[in-house]
Design a protein around this motif. Structure first.
Motif, PDB file in Angstrom:
ATOM      1  N   ASP A 294       0.831  -1.209   0.000  1.00 41.88           N
ATOM      2  CA  ASP A 294       0.000   0.000   0.000  1.00 41.88           C
ATOM      3  C   ASP A 294       0.865   1.258   0.000  1.00 41.88           C
ATOM      4  O   ASP A 294       0.514   2.262  -0.639  1.00 41.88           O
ATOM      5  N   ASP A 295       1.991   1.216   0.735  1.00 44.28           N
ATOM      6  CA  ASP A 295       2.883   2.377   0.773  1.00 44.28           C
ATOM      7  C   ASP A 295       3.446   2.691  -0.612  1.00 44.28           C
ATOM      8  O   ASP A 295       3.572   3.857  -0.998  1.00 44.28           O
TER       9      ASP A 295
ATOM     10  N   GLY B 262       2.057   2.230  -3.428  1.00 49.29           N
ATOM     11  CA  GLY B 262       1.021   2.860  -4.237  1.00 49.29           C
ATOM     12  C   GLY B 262       0.679   4.276  -3.820  1.00 49.29           C
ATOM     13  O   GLY B 262      -0.024   4.982  -4.551  1.00 49.29           O
ATOM     14  N   SER B 263       1.163   4.704  -2.660  1.00 52.31           N
ATOM     15  CA  SER B 263       0.814   6.042  -2.172  1.00 52.31           C
ATOM     16  C   SER B 263       2.021   6.983  -2.112  1.00 52.31           C
ATOM     17  O   SER B 263       1.974   7.994  -1.411  1.00 52.31           O
TER      18      SER B 263
ATOM     19  N   ARG C 281       4.112   9.981  -2.966  1.00 52.20           N
ATOM     20  CA  ARG C 281       3.604  11.277  -3.419  1.00 52.20           C
ATOM     21  C   ARG C 281       4.758  12.235  -3.662  1.00 52.20           C
ATOM     22  O   ARG C 281       5.884  12.015  -3.231  1.00 52.20           O
TER      23      ARG C 281
ATOM     24  N   SER D 112       1.773  19.040  -0.684  1.00 58.59           N
ATOM     25  CA  SER D 112       1.432  18.932  -2.107  1.00 58.59           C
ATOM     26  C   SER D 112       2.469  19.701  -2.913  1.00 58.59           C
ATOM     27  O   SER D 112       3.315  20.401  -2.345  1.00 58.59           O
TER      28      SER D 112
ATOM     29  N   GLY E  97       2.094   3.391   6.484  1.00 56.79           N
ATOM     30  CA  GLY E  97       0.940   4.168   6.061  1.00 56.79           C
ATOM     31  C   GLY E  97       1.100   5.667   6.152  1.00 56.79           C
ATOM     32  O   GLY E  97       0.151   6.413   5.881  1.00 56.79           O
TER      33      GLY E  97
ATOM     34  N   GLY F  12       3.086   7.486   4.309  1.00 57.83           N
ATOM     35  CA  GLY F  12       3.373   8.063   3.006  1.00 57.83           C
ATOM     36  C   GLY F  12       4.828   8.479   2.862  1.00 57.83           C
ATOM     37  O   GLY F  12       5.418   9.040   3.787  1.00 57.83           O
TER      38      GLY F  12
ATOM     39  N   THR G 107       7.192  10.933   0.773  1.00 56.70           N
ATOM     40  CA  THR G 107       7.110  12.128  -0.065  1.00 56.70           C
ATOM     41  C   THR G 107       8.445  12.370  -0.754  1.00 56.70           C
ATOM     42  O   THR G 107       9.495  12.390  -0.110  1.00 56.70           O
TER      43      THR G 107
END
Length: 319
Positions: free
Chosen positions: A9-10, A12-13, A15, A79, A198, A200, A202
């Motif tokens: 899952d990590d 796929g996330s 960022r 972001s 979980g 994320g 970056t």
């Protein structure tokens, strides 16, 4: 060696983010040792007079001889559209214990200039960084941000075409990904591992890291890497003038088409080609309307890229 441990899952996330505050803090490296940042010599030359008026006593307290900066200057951006004012507000709210611990991690002690009241020290730091931003970054930030945003777009295309693993392995010669482990070879001695769990991972492109950087402490998982496309940032780019293509499109449009094998904004292209913003936008719109370019909005910028038709036209010209 720093190892980030990722679950499925990590992966796929993963960022991307852009942090103006990170750029300010990391730029102290180039100011301290210009020879180590040849791609930024153009920026250093252009800002030499302005830098003479900065509060360098404060700024020098934020970097050591190893070129380390405290983690409170390297926040994880939420972001690619992070605002500097928001980052300054978060910096001013840094808890005293975190402020002191981050400085000690860099210097081994709290520098005398930051001793005493933490809130007063943070206000002084923000004043010095704001002056650096206003005098040395604001005039050039659009072109710098265009490079950072174009890098993020490029990495996104890599993920779509080849997957996250290929993208991670292409970030830097000091970054390797294999079976859920991202290994970052840092200048620091010793090994440490950090599970993403979980939270994320970056990835932050920057103008002021030669290979790869990461937080000193065990903060949010983040890797700073050198943004691609910096080589021509501070130079006017001569227009390529293939006679046959230029006869149809004109010199400037032929040059723009040749240059847009990688995404770029009109601001960046105007600087590289020595063309006004309004003129370069007119050329880009004409090329896009003819199907030779594609465009996408990314934050406040529109990024342009040569289309398949444009590439075919260039290949036919050179064939």
């Amino acid at each position: 060696m720093l190892r980030y441990l990722l679950t499925e899952d990590d992966v796929g996330s993963v960022r991307f983010g852009i942090s103006p505050l990170c750029e300010l803090g990391l730029s102290l490296r180039a100011i301290r040792e210009p020879a180590r940042f040849p791609l930024q010599l153009g920026w250093l030359r252009r800002t030499e007079e302005a830098r003479a008026r900065l509060d360098m006593t404060t700024l020098d307290g934020l970097i050591d001889e190893r070129m380390w900066t405290p983690d409170f200057l390297n926040p994880r951006p939420s972001s690619p559209l992070t605002r500097l004012d928001d980052e300054f507000a978060a910096l001013l709210a840094t808890p005293p214990e975190v402020f002191r611990a981050d400085l000690i991690a860099v210097h081994g002690h709290v520098p005398e200039i930051f001793a005493g009241s933490t809130s007063a020290a943070l206000r002084r730091i923000v004043r010095a960084l704001r002056q650096l931003a206003e005098t040395c970054f604001e005039p050039y930030w659009p072109r710098m941000r265009a490079v950072l945003e174009a890098d993020v777009v490029h990495r996104g295309r890599q993920i779509a075409q080849a997957g996250v693993a290929a993208m991670l392995n292409g970030l830097s010669s000091r970054i390797d990904y294999d079976h859920g482990v991202v290994s970052v070879r840092l200048a620091t001695a010793g090994d440490r591992e950090q599970a993403i769990d979980g939270n994320g991972l970056t990835l932050v492109p920057t103008m002021f890291t030669r290979r790869a950087s990461a937080p000193i402490g065990d903060g949010p998982p983040m890797i700073l890497y050198s943004a691609r496309g910096q080589g021509a940032l501070w130079e006017n780019e001569p227009v390529a003038n293939p006679a046959a293509l230029a006869a149809v499109l004109g010199d400037t449009r032929a040059g723009l088409l040749s240059a847009l094998g990688a995404p770029a904004s009109s601001t960046e292209l105007g600087v590289r080609f020595g063309v006004t913003a309004s003129a370069v936008n007119q050329h880009l719109r004409a090329l896009r309307d003819a199907g030779l370019l594609v465009s996408t909005r990314y934050g406040h910028s529109v990024l342009y890229l040569r289309s398949e038709l444009g590439t075919a036209l260039l290949e036919a010209r050179t064939g």
